[in-house]
Design a protein around this motif. Sequence first.
Motif, PDB file in Angstrom:
ATOM      1  N   ASP A 194       0.844  -1.196   0.000  1.00 28.27           N
ATOM      2  CA  ASP A 194       0.000   0.000   0.000  1.00 28.27           C
ATOM      3  C   ASP A 194       0.881   1.248   0.000  1.00 28.27           C
ATOM      4  OD1 ASP A 194      -3.065   0.792   0.860  1.00 28.27           O
ATOM      5  OD2 ASP A 194      -1.580   2.208   1.644  1.00 28.27           O
ATOM      6  N   PRO A 195       0.478   2.318  -0.712  1.00 32.28           N
ATOM      7  CA  PRO A 195       1.311   3.531  -0.792  1.00 32.28           C
ATOM      8  C   PRO A 195       1.778   4.070   0.554  1.00 32.28           C
ATOM      9  CG  PRO A 195      -0.475   3.678  -2.368  1.00 32.28           C
ATOM     10  CD  PRO A 195      -0.719   2.434  -1.582  1.00 32.28           C
ATOM     11  N   ILE A 196       0.966   3.940   1.598  1.00 29.61           N
ATOM     12  CA  ILE A 196       1.387   4.424   2.927  1.00 29.61           C
ATOM     13  C   ILE A 196       2.634   3.694   3.393  1.00 29.61           C
ATOM     14  CG2 ILE A 196       0.725   4.539   5.358  1.00 29.61           C
ATOM     15  CD1 ILE A 196      -2.155   4.903   4.470  1.00 29.61           C
ATOM     16  N   VAL A 197       2.638   2.375   3.243  1.00 30.35           N
ATOM     17  CA  VAL A 197       3.800   1.566   3.637  1.00 30.35           C
ATOM     18  C   VAL A 197       4.948   1.774   2.660  1.00 30.35           C
ATOM     19  CG1 VAL A 197       4.621  -0.783   4.014  1.00 30.35           C
ATOM     20  CG2 VAL A 197       2.315  -0.137   4.734  1.00 30.35           C
ATOM     21  N   ALA A 198       4.630   1.908   1.371  1.00 27.11           N
ATOM     22  CA  ALA A 198       5.667   2.066   0.352  1.00 27.11           C
ATOM     23  C   ALA A 198       6.502   3.323   0.577  1.00 27.11           C
ATOM     24  CB  ALA A 198       5.022   2.102  -1.034  1.00 27.11           C
ATOM     25  N   VAL A 199       5.860   4.404   0.997  1.00 31.51           N
ATOM     26  CA  VAL A 199       6.590   5.646   1.258  1.00 31.51           C
ATOM     27  C   VAL A 199       7.587   5.450   2.399  1.00 31.51           C
ATOM     28  CG1 VAL A 199       6.355   8.013   2.108  1.00 31.51           C
ATOM     29  CG2 VAL A 199       4.812   7.164   0.340  1.00 31.51           C
ATOM     30  N   ARG A 200       7.152   4.780   3.480  1.00 32.45           N
ATOM     31  CA  ARG A 200       8.064   4.515   4.593  1.00 32.45           C
ATOM     32  C   ARG A 200       9.215   3.615   4.162  1.00 32.45           C
ATOM     33  NH1 ARG A 200       3.192   2.752   8.219  1.00 32.45           N
ATOM     34  NH2 ARG A 200       2.152   4.762   8.566  1.00 32.45           N
ATOM     35  N   ALA A 201       8.908   2.627   3.313  1.00 36.22           N
ATOM     36  CA  ALA A 201       9.943   1.721   2.827  1.00 36.22           C
ATOM     37  C   ALA A 201      10.992   2.474   2.015  1.00 36.22           C
ATOM     38  CB  ALA A 201       9.316   0.616   1.985  1.00 36.22           C
ATOM     39  N   GLY A 202      10.550   3.455   1.237  1.00 45.16           N
ATOM     40  CA  GLY A 202      11.493   4.248   0.456  1.00 45.16           C
ATOM     41  C   GLY A 202      12.457   5.024   1.336  1.00 45.16           C
TER      42      GLY A 202
END
Length: 380
Positions: A194-202
């Motif tokens: 999900d984009p919320i998690v993807a941003v943190r992963a980045g």
Amino acid sequence: MMIDYTVLKLVWWVLIGVLLIGFAFFDGFDMGTATLLPFLGKTDAERRVIINTVAPTWEGNQVWFVTAGGAMFAAWPLVYAAAFSGLYWALLLVLFALFLRPVGFDYRNKLPSARWRNSWDWALFAGSVVPSLVFGVAFGNLLLGLPFSFDNTMRSTYTGSFWALLNPFALLCGLVSLLMLLTHGAAHLRMKADPIVAVRAGRIMRLTALGTLLLFLVAGMLVATHVDGFAITKMGATDSPANPLLKQVMTGPGLWLTNYQTYPWMIAAPVVACLCALLAAVLATSRAYAWTFVVTGLMMAGIILTAGFSMFPFVMPSATAPGNSLTIWDATSSQLTLQIMLIAVVIFLPIVLLYTGWVYRVIRGRVTIETVNDNPHTMY
């Protein structure tokens, strides 16, 4: 028609290297993902998103590890015997850590209790971070040489201990392994979560990629200046049966760099590793999700190949009896065994790769919070 024995030995060195890289690429991203699970998932739904990006495929990915071990047993029986007996406790540690993964994936969602689920999240973390570290520690100890030897009847004796494996250089290599898998896992989450998690992963991917680059360079400098390398000074015929007692070996600082002078093209491995680590940090917040995932995979391949190219033709050097070190020339199975296995690989490996490609095509796309909320019982 029988293939030349020397050629078969080289082919199997390449194939086992391919299996190790395949294991790092496929099982590496789910280990990196599970290691990041407690830190990137702020809510239960977000953690379920992270788990469901890898849960459908982790068992298939684990097969690469099993296959690599089986191939080593069949192609390099002396290496398998010396390593799996001498490194018994380290391998048991990895085995018990891996036990936490299947039960963690399967049991986490059985109860709605926050305490229950949080406990299994940390179990998945432990089951992923421990193997990630130990694999790197193992490579570090291979570069240092392991304390084993053979007697005249080819019985091996290992004089080291588990705690001796946890030396500073090996732990440094363990951190390189952990950080590169975290980088690969974060790249996977940027592509699948999900984009919320993807941003943190980045955000975390940028740090782990730069950390991988820094520690990889530090390890390289130590290999060049302080770590004793190995070099064969006298060798029997490369097409002779396995007997590691028929050669002479010298040791000394910087000898692990000899192959880069003999075969200059090998320098491509550390160059690719460094450039891809740097590129991964740059792409950490870009929209090139799939390409970033490929870049982190190339980074890991470069790191693994750097170790392999540096040690060639050594597979398991001996620190206590350098002349007993195991190489691809004197630790392999018979010519007939290698040829039969090669036929099996030629037949079945393309099938495995085609099936793997089909599976990932079927499950392509992001796992979103809405998806896991709408499927509380059918998803992990």
